[in-house]
Design a protein around this motif. Sequence first.
Motif, short mmCIF file in Angstrom:
data_model
loop_
_atom_site.label_atom_id
_atom_site.label_comp_id
_atom_site.label_asym_id
_atom_site.label_seq_id
_atom_site.Cartn_x
_atom_site.Cartn_y
_atom_site.Cartn_z
N GLN A 1 10.87 0.67 -12.80
CA GLN A 1 11.70 1.92 -12.17
C GLN A 1 11.44 2.30 -10.92
O GLN A 1 10.59 3.14 -10.72
N GLN A 2 11.48 1.33 -9.84
CA GLN A 2 10.81 1.52 -8.64
C GLN A 2 11.78 0.78 -7.39
O GLN A 2 12.43 -0.13 -7.77
N ILE A 3 11.90 1.58 -6.45
CA ILE A 3 12.59 1.23 -5.27
C ILE A 3 11.72 0.64 -4.29
O ILE A 3 10.74 1.07 -4.09
N LEU A 4 12.12 -0.69 -3.73
CA LEU A 4 11.44 -1.49 -3.09
C LEU A 4 11.55 -1.20 -1.62
O LEU A 4 10.57 -1.33 -0.75
N HIS A 5 12.83 -1.18 -1.05
CA HIS A 5 13.01 -0.93 0.19
C HIS A 5 14.51 -0.67 0.42
O HIS A 5 15.09 -0.92 -0.16
N ARG B 1 0.82 -1.20 -0.06
CA ARG B 1 -0.09 0.08 -0.06
C ARG B 1 0.93 1.29 0.04
O ARG B 1 0.66 2.23 -0.83
N LEU B 2 1.84 1.15 0.74
CA LEU B 2 3.01 2.28 0.70
C LEU B 2 3.34 2.65 -0.64
O LEU B 2 3.52 3.73 -1.15
N ARG B 3 3.83 1.51 -1.41
CA ARG B 3 4.61 1.71 -2.56
C ARG B 3 3.46 2.24 -3.68
O ARG B 3 3.68 3.05 -4.35
N ARG B 4 2.27 1.73 -3.63
CA ARG B 4 1.26 2.40 -4.34
C ARG B 4 0.81 3.69 -4.42
O ARG B 4 0.44 4.41 -5.19
N ALA B 5 1.15 4.07 -3.02
CA ALA B 5 0.83 5.72 -2.49
C ALA B 5 1.98 6.61 -2.89
O ALA B 5 2.06 7.62 -2.76
N GLY B 6 3.47 5.83 -3.57
CA GLY B 6 4.37 6.83 -3.83
C GLY B 6 5.52 6.84 -2.84
O GLY B 6 6.19 7.66 -2.86
N SER B 7 5.35 5.97 -1.74
CA SER B 7 6.43 5.88 -0.67
C SER B 7 7.12 4.47 -0.66
O SER B 7 6.84 3.76 -1.53
N VAL B 8 8.50 4.51 -0.24
CA VAL B 8 9.31 3.32 -0.08
C VAL B 8 9.49 3.22 1.45
O VAL B 8 9.77 3.98 2.24
N MET C 1 11.21 1.90 12.10
CA MET C 1 10.43 1.71 10.67
C MET C 1 10.07 2.92 9.97
O MET C 1 9.39 3.58 10.78
N VAL C 2 10.48 3.29 8.81
CA VAL C 2 10.31 4.56 8.45
C VAL C 2 9.86 4.43 6.72
O VAL C 2 9.66 3.35 6.27
N GLN C 3 9.55 5.65 6.23
CA GLN C 3 8.98 5.66 5.12
C GLN C 3 9.59 6.82 4.24
O GLN C 3 9.75 7.98 4.85
N PHE C 4 9.92 6.78 2.97
CA PHE C 4 10.53 7.86 2.30
C PHE C 4 9.60 8.23 0.79
O PHE C 4 8.77 7.26 0.28
N ASN C 5 9.76 9.32 0.41
CA ASN C 5 9.31 9.72 -0.87
C ASN C 5 9.87 8.87 -1.94
O ASN C 5 11.12 9.26 -1.89
N HIS C 6 9.24 8.37 -2.72
CA HIS C 6 9.83 7.45 -3.84
C HIS C 6 10.56 8.35 -4.87
O HIS C 6 11.67 8.04 -5.10
N ASN C 7 9.98 9.58 -5.34
CA ASN C 7 10.54 10.40 -6.32
C ASN C 7 12.00 11.03 -5.63
O ASN C 7 12.85 11.13 -6.48
#
Length: 188
Positions: free
Chosen positions: A85-89, A20-27, A40-46
Motif C-alpha cells: 500500500q504505497q504510492i511510488l510517483h 530514500r524519499l520513499r523510505r522516509a515517508g515521502s512520495v 521536482m517535488v515531494q509529497f507526504n505519503h500519508n
Amino acid sequence: MANEIKVSLREVQGQGASRRLRRAGSVPGIVYGGGREPAMVQFNHNEIWLAQHNEWFYSSIITLNLDGTTQQVLLRDLQRHPFKQQILHLDFQRVNANEVLVASVPLTFINEEISPAGKSADVTVSHELKDVTIACLPGNLPQSIEVDLSELKAGDMVYLSDLKLPEGVEIPALKLGADHNTAVVTAK
C-alpha cells in the motif's frame, strides 16, 4: 471542498534519491506545464494516500501549496507499488484558467432502482462505461457526470450523446462521428 495538498521542492533526483524519499515517508513527483519549467517535488505519503481514496483527487482541480505559493494542477499519472500500500510517483499538470483541458471524469448512475428496467427481475442493467473523457475550461470541470436511469426500460440503451452535460463541457469523441457514440448503459 478545498482540495489543497502541501508540497515541497526536492533537490535531489534519480532512482536512489527516490528510494530514500520513499523510505522516509515521502512520495516523489513532478509538476509540469503551464508555460513554466517542470518542478521536482515531494509529497507526504500519508496525506497523498488519504487523498487518493477520494473521487475529487482524480477528476478535479487540485491546489498545490508550495511554501505559501499555490498552483492549480490536475493529476495526470499516479504510480502504485504492485502489492504494497504505497504510492511510488505522481505527475501533475499545471492548469491555465483560459486553456481548454481534456480530462477523464467519472459517471455517477442514479435512479436505477426506480427505473422499469431496474425493477424487473429478468432484465440486466449493464454499466458499459465508468468514466468519460471531456473537454472544458478548468472552471467548468465537473467532479462527476450524473446519468439518470429513471426512465430506462428493457431493451433501452443510453449513449454518450444522451448524457446531460454541464454548461461549457463537451465530449470530444462525439465530434468524430456516429461510430464514436458509445453505449454508456444497456438494459437487456
